[in-house]
Design a protein around this motif. Sequence first.
Motif, short mmCIF file in Angstrom:
data_model
loop_
_atom_site.label_atom_id
_atom_site.label_comp_id
_atom_site.label_asym_id
_atom_site.label_seq_id
_atom_site.Cartn_x
_atom_site.Cartn_y
_atom_site.Cartn_z
N GLY A 1 1.19 1.62 34.71
CA GLY A 1 1.22 2.19 36.04
C GLY A 1 1.52 1.20 37.13
N ALA A 2 1.83 -0.05 36.78
CA ALA A 2 2.06 -1.06 37.79
C ALA A 2 3.34 -0.77 38.55
CB ALA A 2 2.13 -2.44 37.14
N PHE A 3 3.50 -1.43 39.69
CA PHE A 3 4.61 -1.14 40.57
C PHE A 3 5.58 -2.30 40.65
CE2 PHE A 3 4.11 2.80 42.95
CZ PHE A 3 2.92 3.22 42.41
N SER A 4 6.81 -1.98 40.90
CA SER A 4 7.83 -2.96 41.22
C SER A 4 8.76 -2.29 42.23
CB SER A 4 8.62 -3.37 39.96
OG SER A 4 9.27 -2.24 39.41
N LYS A 5 9.73 -3.01 42.72
CA LYS A 5 10.66 -2.42 43.67
C LYS A 5 11.46 -1.30 43.00
CE LYS A 5 9.81 -5.10 47.21
NZ LYS A 5 9.29 -4.56 48.47
N ASN A 6 11.62 -0.20 43.75
CA ASN A 6 12.46 0.92 43.31
C ASN A 6 12.07 1.44 41.93
OD1 ASN A 6 14.12 0.72 45.68
ND2 ASN A 6 15.13 -1.04 44.75
N VAL A 7 10.81 1.79 41.75
CA VAL A 7 10.37 2.42 40.52
C VAL A 7 11.09 3.76 40.37
CG1 VAL A 7 8.41 3.44 39.30
CG2 VAL A 7 8.12 1.31 40.59
N PRO A 8 11.81 3.98 39.27
CA PRO A 8 12.57 5.23 39.13
C PRO A 8 11.66 6.42 38.88
CG PRO A 8 12.74 3.92 37.13
CD PRO A 8 12.01 3.07 38.13
N VAL A 9 12.01 7.55 39.47
CA VAL A 9 11.29 8.79 39.20
C VAL A 9 11.70 9.26 37.81
CG1 VAL A 9 10.97 11.18 39.95
CG2 VAL A 9 11.24 9.35 41.64
N PRO A 10 10.75 9.73 36.99
CA PRO A 10 11.10 10.21 35.64
C PRO A 10 12.24 11.20 35.67
CG PRO A 10 8.72 10.09 35.87
CD PRO A 10 9.30 9.76 37.22
N LEU A 11 13.08 11.13 34.66
CA LEU A 11 14.36 11.83 34.61
C LEU A 11 14.24 13.33 34.84
CD1 LEU A 11 17.41 11.76 33.98
CD2 LEU A 11 16.82 12.00 31.56
N PHE A 12 13.25 13.97 34.23
CA PHE A 12 13.18 15.43 34.25
C PHE A 12 12.29 15.98 35.35
CE2 PHE A 12 14.31 14.43 29.81
CZ PHE A 12 15.49 15.17 29.72
N PHE A 13 11.75 15.11 36.22
CA PHE A 13 10.84 15.61 37.24
C PHE A 13 11.53 16.56 38.21
CE2 PHE A 13 9.02 15.31 41.52
CZ PHE A 13 7.75 15.82 41.27
N TRP A 14 12.63 16.11 38.82
CA TRP A 14 13.30 16.96 39.82
C TRP A 14 13.88 18.22 39.20
CZ3 TRP A 14 11.50 15.87 44.24
CH2 TRP A 14 11.28 14.56 44.67
N PRO A 15 14.54 18.16 38.02
CA PRO A 15 14.99 19.42 37.40
C PRO A 15 13.84 20.39 37.11
CG PRO A 15 16.12 17.57 36.40
CD PRO A 15 15.06 16.99 37.28
N ALA A 16 12.70 19.86 36.62
CA ALA A 16 11.55 20.73 36.35
C ALA A 16 11.04 21.35 37.64
CB ALA A 16 10.45 19.92 35.66
N LEU A 17 11.01 20.56 38.71
CA LEU A 17 10.57 21.07 40.00
C LEU A 17 11.47 22.21 40.46
CD1 LEU A 17 8.79 20.54 42.67
CD2 LEU A 17 10.79 19.25 43.44
N ILE A 18 12.78 22.01 40.35
CA ILE A 18 13.74 23.02 40.79
C ILE A 18 13.58 24.31 39.98
CG2 ILE A 18 16.20 23.59 40.91
CD1 ILE A 18 16.70 20.61 41.51
N VAL A 19 13.43 24.16 38.67
CA VAL A 19 13.30 25.34 37.81
C VAL A 19 12.04 26.13 38.15
CG1 VAL A 19 12.88 26.10 35.44
CG2 VAL A 19 14.66 24.40 35.90
N ILE A 20 10.91 25.43 38.29
CA ILE A 20 9.64 26.13 38.55
C ILE A 20 9.68 26.84 39.90
CG2 ILE A 20 7.18 25.80 38.98
CD1 ILE A 20 7.23 23.58 36.88
N PHE A 21 10.16 26.15 40.94
CA PHE A 21 10.22 26.78 42.25
C PHE A 21 11.28 27.88 42.31
CE2 PHE A 21 7.60 23.30 43.83
CZ PHE A 21 6.82 23.96 44.76
N ALA A 22 12.35 27.73 41.55
CA ALA A 22 13.38 28.79 41.50
C ALA A 22 12.80 30.04 40.87
CB ALA A 22 14.59 28.30 40.70
N LEU A 23 12.00 29.89 39.83
CA LEU A 23 11.36 31.05 39.20
C LEU A 23 10.44 31.75 40.19
CD1 LEU A 23 10.48 29.59 35.68
CD2 LEU A 23 12.24 31.29 36.22
N ALA A 24 9.69 30.94 40.96
CA ALA A 24 8.80 31.53 41.95
C ALA A 24 9.57 32.26 43.04
CB ALA A 24 7.93 30.43 42.57
N MET A 25 10.70 31.71 43.49
CA MET A 25 11.49 32.33 44.54
C MET A 25 12.21 33.59 44.05
SD MET A 25 13.07 28.93 46.41
CE MET A 25 14.00 29.92 47.60
#
Length: 310
Positions: free
Chosen positions: A19-43
């Motif tokens: 969990g340590a930090f460094s500059k520009n830690v990348p967001v996990p690959l599937f986070f944003w697609p999963a977010l879009i899918v879940i919120f799209a289903l809700a909408m």
Amino acid sequence: MELSRSVTENWSPSAEGTGAFSKNVPVPLFFWPALIVIFALAMLDVSLSSNIALAAAAALILIGGLPHGAFDIALAQQALRLNRSSAALLVAVYLSVAAAMAATWFFEPLLALGLFLALSAAHFGEDWQMIESGLLRIMAGASILCIPAIAHPQEVSFIFNALAGDGAEWVRRILVAIAPVAILVTLVGMGQAARSGNIGWAMAQLTAFAALATLPPQFGFLLFFVFLHSPLHMRSLVSDLPNWPVQRFWVYGSAICIICALGIAVFAPAFFTGQSSLMTAEAFRTLSVLAAPHLLLTLFVEKIRRKTAR
């Protein structure tokens, strides 16, 4: 001001440790697609509160959580350079802690619920390495639990009652009581992360907060736990086990997950009923049984590493 100063002064942009930090830690690959899918289903008016949707969320939470601690023994053996007898002793202690947690659910479910939430807060707090104070890190981790307790009181109370029986409502009220401090600590940490170059990571955490507040608790937790928190810890496996080929990761991890699945079939058959309330309860109980030894072993190994590094 004192709280903000404490977090800011103790920012440590290190690349070492879980969990340590460094500059520009990348967001996990599937986070944003999963977010879009879940919120799209809700909408699209797809009910995320239906039995089938909540059952699917419970299954994904457990499936996504199983690999989380699958490599604990291998990581400990690598870090501590254990021989076979020491490794066998470690496995015995690990399983004993898991068995103790399972027994606590059986005999004292309210106590088990409290321990589970405390362990979860401490574990999620590991993501906030910029906060030097252990207590403040735990508060930051607790915010993940506090937000649904405030935003979805009935749903969270239902889950807690399913886990620990009637009378678990007071546990939710404790989360609500500590929520202001927990959320403030986390927001300050997000701000400091953004100022230190981790803007994407801070935005992902903030978005996860929004999901926890607006989506059913199971889906908010699914997005955070499976698509943001767990990959952050899994990412360190390659550096922590540098001599392992990719095939070994898959074979080892799959074997541990299959063993866990068999254990669930024997000791928690209600998970396979298809009833979302039972599946959610069994998923969280199983995760707690795995989280107890996982957290204690992680803390122990990290302590040994720090001593060795001095």
